[in-house]
Design an enzyme around this catalytic site. Sequence first.
Site, PDB file in Angstrom:
ATOM      1  N   ASP A   1      45.488  38.319  24.418  1.00 58.67           N
ATOM      2  CA  ASP A   1      46.323  39.503  24.804  1.00 58.67           C
ATOM      3  C   ASP A   1      44.837  40.484  24.963  1.00 58.67           C
ATOM      4  OD1 ASP A   1      47.616  41.991  24.330  1.00 58.67           O
ATOM      5  OD2 ASP A   1      47.885  41.589  22.135  1.00 58.67           O
TER       6      ASP A   1
ATOM      7  N   LYS B   1      32.108  41.725  41.841  1.00 56.58           N
ATOM      8  CA  LYS B   1      31.881  43.379  42.211  1.00 56.58           C
ATOM      9  C   LYS B   1      33.517  44.481  42.055  1.00 56.58           C
ATOM     10  CE  LYS B   1      32.845  44.271  46.364  1.00 56.58           C
ATOM     11  NZ  LYS B   1      34.537  44.192  46.714  1.00 56.58           N
TER      12      LYS B   1
ATOM     13  N   HIS C   1      29.402  37.966  47.170  1.00 55.28           N
ATOM     14  CA  HIS C   1      30.308  36.552  47.774  1.00 55.28           C
ATOM     15  C   HIS C   1      29.669  36.562  48.649  1.00 55.28           C
ATOM     16  CE1 HIS C   1      33.082  38.850  49.623  1.00 55.28           C
ATOM     17  NE2 HIS C   1      33.216  37.827  50.737  1.00 55.28           N
TER      18      HIS C   1
ATOM     19  N   LYS D   1      26.951  33.276  51.599  1.00 53.82           N
ATOM     20  CA  LYS D   1      27.740  32.834  52.902  1.00 53.82           C
ATOM     21  C   LYS D   1      26.513  31.793  53.595  1.00 53.82           C
ATOM     22  CE  LYS D   1      30.913  36.284  54.096  1.00 53.82           C
ATOM     23  NZ  LYS D   1      32.096  35.783  54.700  1.00 53.82           N
TER      24      LYS D   1
ATOM     25  N   GLU E   1      37.398  43.415  59.639  1.00 50.63           N
ATOM     26  CA  GLU E   1      38.634  42.549  59.374  1.00 50.63           C
ATOM     27  C   GLU E   1      39.542  42.847  60.469  1.00 50.63           C
ATOM     28  OE1 GLU E   1      38.068  41.459  54.918  1.00 50.63           O
ATOM     29  OE2 GLU E   1      37.887  44.109  55.183  1.00 50.63           O
TER      30      GLU E   1
ATOM     31  N   ASP F   1      33.898  49.680  48.511  1.00 51.02           N
ATOM     32  CA  ASP F   1      34.599  47.942  48.715  1.00 51.02           C
ATOM     33  C   ASP F   1      33.454  46.985  49.847  1.00 51.02           C
ATOM     34  OD1 ASP F   1      36.268  46.097  48.028  1.00 51.02           O
ATOM     35  OD2 ASP F   1      36.887  46.375  50.036  1.00 51.02           O
TER      36      ASP F   1
ATOM     37  N   HIS G   1      28.469  44.287  50.369  1.00 49.92           N
ATOM     38  CA  HIS G   1      28.344  43.817  50.786  1.00 49.92           C
ATOM     39  C   HIS G   1      26.930  43.571  52.181  1.00 49.92           C
ATOM     40  CE1 HIS G   1      30.867  41.931  48.940  1.00 49.92           C
ATOM     41  NE2 HIS G   1      32.520  42.240  49.657  1.00 49.92           N
TER      42      HIS G   1
ATOM     43  N   LYS H   1      38.413  48.149  58.614  1.00 56.41           N
ATOM     44  CA  LYS H   1      40.240  46.883  58.591  1.00 56.41           C
ATOM     45  C   LYS H   1      41.224  47.709  59.213  1.00 56.41           C
ATOM     46  CE  LYS H   1      39.718  46.044  53.654  1.00 56.41           C
ATOM     47  NZ  LYS H   1      39.324  44.888  53.423  1.00 56.41           N
TER      48      LYS H   1
HETATM   49  C1  BG6 Z   1      35.810  41.795  49.911  1.00 58.65           C
HETATM   50  C2  BG6 Z   1      36.358  43.154  49.498  1.00 58.65           C
HETATM   51  O1  BG6 Z   1      34.906  42.350  48.881  1.00 58.65           O
HETATM   52  O2  BG6 Z   1      35.167  41.294  50.638  1.00 58.65           O
HETATM   53  C3  BG6 Z   1      37.941  42.968  50.947  1.00 58.65           C
HETATM   54  O3  BG6 Z   1      37.090  43.708  48.326  1.00 58.65           O
HETATM   55  C4  BG6 Z   1      36.890  41.755  52.579  1.00 58.65           C
HETATM   56  O4  BG6 Z   1      38.815  43.873  50.605  1.00 58.65           O
HETATM   57  C5  BG6 Z   1      36.160  40.963  51.699  1.00 58.65           C
HETATM   58  O5  BG6 Z   1      38.353  41.697  52.616  1.00 58.65           O
HETATM   59  C6  BG6 Z   1      35.327  40.451  52.948  1.00 58.65           C
HETATM   60  O6  BG6 Z   1      35.350  40.036  52.865  1.00 58.65           O
HETATM   61  P1  BG6 Z   1      34.507  38.001  53.413  1.00 58.65           P
HETATM   62  O7  BG6 Z   1      34.721  37.053  52.943  1.00 58.65           O
HETATM   63  O8  BG6 Z   1      36.430  37.668  54.231  1.00 58.65           O
HETATM   64  O9  BG6 Z   1      34.700  38.703  55.045  1.00 58.65           O
END
Ligand code: BG6
Length: 494
Positions: A97, A155, A185, A189, A223, A242, A247, A347
């Site tokens: 909780d 993040k 992340h 890669k 994307e 974001d 990134h 996007k």
């Molecule tokens: C995330 C974002 O960190 O990375 C998302 O919050 C985004 O909005 C994503 O879609 C993209 O990751 P990847 O690995 O698909 O390029």
Amino acid sequence: MSPLASSPASSASHTADLVVFGGTGDLSMRKLLPALYHSDRDGRLSPETRIIALSRGGLTDADFRGKVDAEVRDQVPADDDAGWQRFLGRLHHLTVDVGGDDRSGWAALGAMLAGFEGRDRVFYLASPPMTFGPFCRELEREGLVTPQSRVVLEKPLGRDLPSAQRINDEVGAIFDERQIYRIDHYLGKETVQNLLVLRFANAFLEPIWNSLWIDHVQITAAETVGTPGRRGYYDQAGALRDMVQNHLLQLLTLTAMEPPARNDREAIRDEKVKVLQSLRPIAGTEVDRFTVRGQYTEAAGMPGYLDEPGSTPPTEASARVETFTAIRAEVKNWRWAGVPFYLRTGKRMPQRRSEIVVQFKDVPHSIFPGGTPNRLVLRLQPEEGIELHIMAKEPGAGEVMLKPVPLSLSFGKTFTARVPEAYERLLTDVLAGNPTLFMRRDEVEAAWRFIDPILQAWEASAALPEPYPAGSTGPAGAHELLGRSGRAWHEEEA
Ligand code: BG6
């Protein structure tokens, strides 16, 4: 051994208890658990390692295993039922909780970890950033933070510099910097790690990796997806927070950094932070000249940002959220003076495409008509690979005709090994205690120092993001950003 794997990342790691806050959430189900399963399958989890998911969900271990079986099983090869059952056996669930008065969940976690103080303990906070400080304080209050503990922060780390500093202070009051793993992340890669290998394990690039030979660099993360069901998060974030603050700036640092003196975690991160500190600030009236923001509108059967389904209804603030941004950045140092770094993310673009494009200058004196300058493309998505575009002669006995042709390396075709997901690599490193691919406090804060003035200028402006139709390559301003110096985005020239 890869230059980034200075600790024993490839062998089974120490026995660990991995505690995941937000353990039944989207990130956990889509990324963390599949990555952990693959690590297990490849023999990188020690047999006693346990994965303990925390949520408010009231699930038993059996319920949780059933949920994971239902949602993740399709990522498991058909011939690995035994491996999958072994993996499920590592999973536990505790109801906590969080922020509430009921302390029984914390007590249960304490009881579960008691007697295993000698193990590595990893607390993975797959939860919103405002919970990081409070969760760390709870862990300390329960006496769960041991010298072998690490904490992983997802993040976004704050929403501006002051909030990032506050989170860093709060977490830093409980954990030493060496115990804090801030995840981006993109750093997990394959192509991103390969960028360092390409630059620092090959001699031919270094002499030309500078403003004498390079015209400009483009870093794109496009994307096709929109933001259905994400308004709560995305209205607060926008593309700059974001994608760019983390990134894209990370990709920029790896492209622009000086060769580190040693292959070690601090040497690499020291060089990366210097790049961020060398970024020319974009502030005040320059923001309009050097940045572009856009928002997608309904087109080609796709809804606009304001009409995305599955979300809370849009508010007045939603109209100001950028789903696309492009920035002309500059690294003010000897190597890069005068070389623009164009960053772009959006996007609902026509293609999923993430890449770093290094555009070389033209030959100093051309004896052939119609040549195109060389270009190096490091593709992260859709298919990881590297392409060097060179000029070649088209076969034929007549007039000499030139044609740009790619020398291509596709990782998928060249290497037979499975290309691991970014999270797999990063979780392996966390469990092995190797923080090289994680962001240090000074890196995160230097990135915010660059981003904050842009955010402030956007917030102060009465203008709204430029509309662009869903499925298009972004607003007109993004094309003008390059067009006014006679340049164009990579795909427009391809
Ligand atoms: C995330 C974002 O960190 O990375 C998302 O919050 C985004 O909005 C994503 O879609 C993209 O990751 P990847 O690995 O698909 O390029």
